[in-house]
Write a protein that holds these residues in place. Structure first.
Motif, PDB file in Angstrom:
ATOM      1  N   TRP A 136       0.899  -1.129   0.060  1.00 51.42           N
ATOM      2  CA  TRP A 136      -0.079   0.057   0.038  1.00 51.42           C
ATOM      3  C   TRP A 136       0.820   1.262  -0.055  1.00 51.42           C
ATOM      4  O   TRP A 136       1.978   1.112   0.748  1.00 51.42           O
ATOM      5  CB  TRP A 136      -0.863  -0.034   1.299  1.00 51.42           C
ATOM      6  CG  TRP A 136      -1.774  -1.205   1.363  1.00 51.42           C
ATOM      7  CD1 TRP A 136      -1.873  -2.448   1.632  1.00 51.42           C
ATOM      8  CD2 TRP A 136      -3.129  -1.011   1.019  1.00 51.42           C
ATOM      9  NE1 TRP A 136      -2.769  -3.087   1.908  1.00 51.42           N
ATOM     10  CE2 TRP A 136      -3.835  -2.312   1.268  1.00 51.42           C
ATOM     11  CE3 TRP A 136      -4.064  -0.136   0.400  1.00 51.42           C
ATOM     12  CZ2 TRP A 136      -5.120  -2.609   0.828  1.00 51.42           C
ATOM     13  CZ3 TRP A 136      -5.225  -0.463  -0.032  1.00 51.42           C
ATOM     14  CH2 TRP A 136      -5.840  -1.558   0.245  1.00 51.42           C
ATOM     15  N   SER A 137       0.301   2.345  -0.721  1.00 54.55           N
ATOM     16  CA  SER A 137       1.263   3.731  -0.541  1.00 54.55           C
ATOM     17  C   SER A 137       0.259   4.669  -0.649  1.00 54.55           C
ATOM     18  O   SER A 137      -0.951   4.645  -1.297  1.00 54.55           O
ATOM     19  CB  SER A 137       2.272   3.590  -1.872  1.00 54.55           C
ATOM     20  OG  SER A 137       1.656   3.716  -3.137  1.00 54.55           O
ATOM     21  N   VAL A 138       0.686   5.853  -0.048  1.00 57.23           N
ATOM     22  CA  VAL A 138      -0.088   7.055  -0.144  1.00 57.23           C
ATOM     23  C   VAL A 138       0.616   8.423   0.038  1.00 57.23           C
ATOM     24  O   VAL A 138       1.650   8.069   1.049  1.00 57.23           O
ATOM     25  CB  VAL A 138      -1.409   7.101   1.035  1.00 57.23           C
ATOM     26  CG1 VAL A 138      -0.733   6.868   2.302  1.00 57.23           C
ATOM     27  CG2 VAL A 138      -2.357   8.047   0.802  1.00 57.23           C
ATOM     28  N   PRO A 139       0.354   9.435  -0.591  1.00 59.72           N
ATOM     29  CA  PRO A 139       1.297  10.668  -0.234  1.00 59.72           C
ATOM     30  C   PRO A 139       0.968  11.011   1.136  1.00 59.72           C
ATOM     31  O   PRO A 139      -0.258  11.020   1.752  1.00 59.72           O
ATOM     32  CB  PRO A 139       0.722  11.675  -1.213  1.00 59.72           C
ATOM     33  CG  PRO A 139       0.143  10.818  -2.094  1.00 59.72           C
ATOM     34  CD  PRO A 139      -0.530   9.464  -1.642  1.00 59.72           C
ATOM     35  N   LEU A 140       1.790  11.499   2.076  1.00 62.68           N
ATOM     36  CA  LEU A 140       1.635  11.805   3.451  1.00 62.68           C
ATOM     37  C   LEU A 140       2.654  12.633   3.856  1.00 62.68           C
ATOM     38  O   LEU A 140       3.638  12.988   3.618  1.00 62.68           O
ATOM     39  CB  LEU A 140       1.852  10.501   4.400  1.00 62.68           C
ATOM     40  CG  LEU A 140       1.676  10.724   5.792  1.00 62.68           C
ATOM     41  CD1 LEU A 140       0.422  11.464   6.208  1.00 62.68           C
ATOM     42  CD2 LEU A 140       1.986   9.733   6.734  1.00 62.68           C
ATOM     43  N   THR A 141       2.018  13.843   4.466  1.00 65.98           N
ATOM     44  CA  THR A 141       2.687  14.944   5.020  1.00 65.98           C
ATOM     45  C   THR A 141       2.588  15.210   6.455  1.00 65.98           C
ATOM     46  O   THR A 141       1.155  15.133   6.815  1.00 65.98           O
ATOM     47  CB  THR A 141       2.499  16.284   4.268  1.00 65.98           C
ATOM     48  OG1 THR A 141       2.818  16.212   3.149  1.00 65.98           O
ATOM     49  CG2 THR A 141       3.290  17.215   5.019  1.00 65.98           C
ATOM     50  N   LEU A 142       3.304  15.003   7.143  1.00 63.64           N
ATOM     51  CA  LEU A 142       3.206  15.410   8.794  1.00 63.64           C
ATOM     52  C   LEU A 142       3.669  16.667   9.126  1.00 63.64           C
ATOM     53  O   LEU A 142       4.904  17.022   8.927  1.00 63.64           O
ATOM     54  CB  LEU A 142       4.266  14.209   9.640  1.00 63.64           C
ATOM     55  CG  LEU A 142       3.995  12.961   9.272  1.00 63.64           C
ATOM     56  CD1 LEU A 142       4.907  12.118  10.264  1.00 63.64           C
ATOM     57  CD2 LEU A 142       2.407  12.438   9.546  1.00 63.64           C
ATOM     58  N   PRO A 143       2.579  17.776   9.343  1.00 65.11           N
ATOM     59  CA  PRO A 143       2.860  18.981   9.283  1.00 65.11           C
ATOM     60  C   PRO A 143       3.746  19.558  10.354  1.00 65.11           C
ATOM     61  O   PRO A 143       4.266  20.546  10.369  1.00 65.11           O
ATOM     62  CB  PRO A 143       1.484  19.580   9.089  1.00 65.11           C
ATOM     63  CG  PRO A 143       0.701  18.660   9.758  1.00 65.11           C
ATOM     64  CD  PRO A 143       1.179  17.170   9.282  1.00 65.11           C
ATOM     65  N   GLN A 144       3.526  18.860  11.514  1.00 70.71           N
ATOM     66  CA  GLN A 144       4.467  19.167  12.618  1.00 70.71           C
ATOM     67  C   GLN A 144       5.357  18.274  13.311  1.00 70.71           C
ATOM     68  O   GLN A 144       5.058  17.139  13.100  1.00 70.71           O
ATOM     69  CB  GLN A 144       3.504  19.737  13.701  1.00 70.71           C
ATOM     70  CG  GLN A 144       2.524  20.766  13.423  1.00 70.71           C
ATOM     71  CD  GLN A 144       3.200  22.110  12.947  1.00 70.71           C
ATOM     72  OE1 GLN A 144       4.242  22.450  13.621  1.00 70.71           O
ATOM     73  NE2 GLN A 144       2.661  22.885  12.325  1.00 70.71           N
ATOM     74  N   PRO A 145       6.506  18.746  13.726  1.00 77.31           N
ATOM     75  CA  PRO A 145       7.203  17.556  14.518  1.00 77.31           C
ATOM     76  C   PRO A 145       6.390  16.755  15.828  1.00 77.31           C
ATOM     77  O   PRO A 145       5.496  17.403  16.118  1.00 77.31           O
ATOM     78  CB  PRO A 145       8.603  18.389  15.161  1.00 77.31           C
ATOM     79  CG  PRO A 145       8.301  19.610  14.447  1.00 77.31           C
ATOM     80  CD  PRO A 145       7.029  20.027  13.996  1.00 77.31           C
ATOM     81  N   GLY A 146       6.907  15.743  15.815  1.00 80.20           N
ATOM     82  CA  GLY A 146       6.245  14.816  16.997  1.00 80.20           C
ATOM     83  C   GLY A 146       6.206  13.447  16.607  1.00 80.20           C
ATOM     84  O   GLY A 146       6.721  12.881  15.496  1.00 80.20           O
ATOM     85  N   VAL A 147       5.509  12.667  17.513  1.00 76.18           N
ATOM     86  CA  VAL A 147       5.216  11.119  17.259  1.00 76.18           C
ATOM     87  C   VAL A 147       3.848  11.269  16.808  1.00 76.18           C
ATOM     88  O   VAL A 147       2.939  11.696  17.208  1.00 76.18           O
ATOM     89  CB  VAL A 147       5.264  10.262  18.428  1.00 76.18           C
ATOM     90  CG1 VAL A 147       5.178   9.050  18.093  1.00 76.18           C
ATOM     91  CG2 VAL A 147       6.949  10.368  18.897  1.00 76.18           C
TER      92      VAL A 147
END
Length: 292
Positions: A136-147
């Motif tokens: 499976w694949s999907v574009p992903l942006t984690l906008p802020q640092p963290g877990v």
């Protein structure tokens, strides 16, 4: 004069007698132990009151483990830079570590991917695509640092056609200075992009309770469009361990409201994410629910 056995013969008799007594006692203890154990085994096989399916955890709560019910969420990579577009690739593997490729369509999709930071901010509801090899694949942006926590919500189909609903969870990391956001206070109303959304219903521990959401645009009621097989989609996460609650939607509107059946497993605070679609665009209204 009374006959007496020689000392060596007496010692031998005592030893043999002790062995016989030990064997008899051992046989008796074994019989005593085997009875209850067999009964317990029968209760387990029959699904007794205190048993759960293999890999199952707290009833009605998923996403707490990377492996459950014989399935494993296996990320292929997973390094992200905060605020930078990336890609999340993963497989769902069976007990033999083989990629799973057969999934049932539930809520119009074979798999739902939910991503949220561990302070319950930054909610994303995504639908990855699957390659022929089960990746499976999907574009992903984690906008802020963290877990961040990624949940794969799916129903696998076994070789004999059995459907197995599972929600697995795994942590993703965006390095950097992490400043957690406090959870907003409990409120029954939220605003998003000019829409006001409110809900009715008081979820109770261990009981299915109807919860109804209504969407307003000023003084008017917008036309809600079907989304994921219903007129809305609801995700509920528990503060603390980020347990993922399974919510059952009604497929038809209840008047002008979108209705769900919700059960909470215990006291605490929960975050509700209600997805709805108007004019082809999906929006998410968020609420904090406090259960005493």
């Amino acid at each position: 004069m009374t006959d007496q056995l020689p000392a060596s013969t007496l010692r031998l008799a005592l030893v043999v007698g002790g062995l016989v007594l030990s064997l008899l006692l051992g046989f008796g203890v074994g019989r005593l132990n085997s009875g209850p154990s067999s009964a317990a085994g029968s209760a387990l096989a029959a699904g007794g009151d205190h048993t759960h399916p293999p890999g199952a955890g707290e009833p009605g709560v998923g996403g707490l483990a990377v492996t459950s019910a014989g399935y494993t969420l296996t990320p292929l990579g997973g390094e992200f830079a905060a605020g930078r577009a990336g890609e999340f690739r993963f497989q769902i593997r069976d007990a033999g570590q083989r990629p799973v490729t057969r999934f049932a369509i539930v809520h119009d999709r074979p798999l739902h991917l939910i991503v949220v930071r561990r302070d319950l901010s930054g909610f994303q509801h995504l639908h990855p695509g699957m390659a022929a090899d089960g990746t499976w694949s999907v574009p992903l942006t984690l906008p802020q640092p963290g877990v961040w926590r990624a949940y794969a919500d799916f129903t696998a189909v076994t070789a004999d056609g059995t459907q197995v609903p599972v929600t697995l969870g795994v942590d993703l990391v965006a390095p950097g200075g992490y400043v957690p956001r406090p959870l907003p206070a409990a409120d029954r109303q939220a605003t998003v992009d000019g829409f006001t959304v409110g809900y009715e219903g008081s979820p109770a521990i261990g009981v299915d309770v109807p919860v109804r959401f209504r969407v307003r645009a000023g003084a008017t009621t917008p036309t809600l469009e079907p989304y994921l097989g219903a007129y809305g989609h609801l995700v509920v996460l528990r503060e603390g361990d980020l347990g993922y609650l399974h919510v059952h939607p009604d497929t038809e509107l209840a008047g002008d409201a979108v209705a769900f059946q919700l059960t909470v497993p215990g006291p605490g605070r929960y975050r509700l994410y209600f997805d709805f679609q108007v004019a082809g665009q999906v929006r998410t209204a968020e609420f904090t629910l406090s259960v005493p």
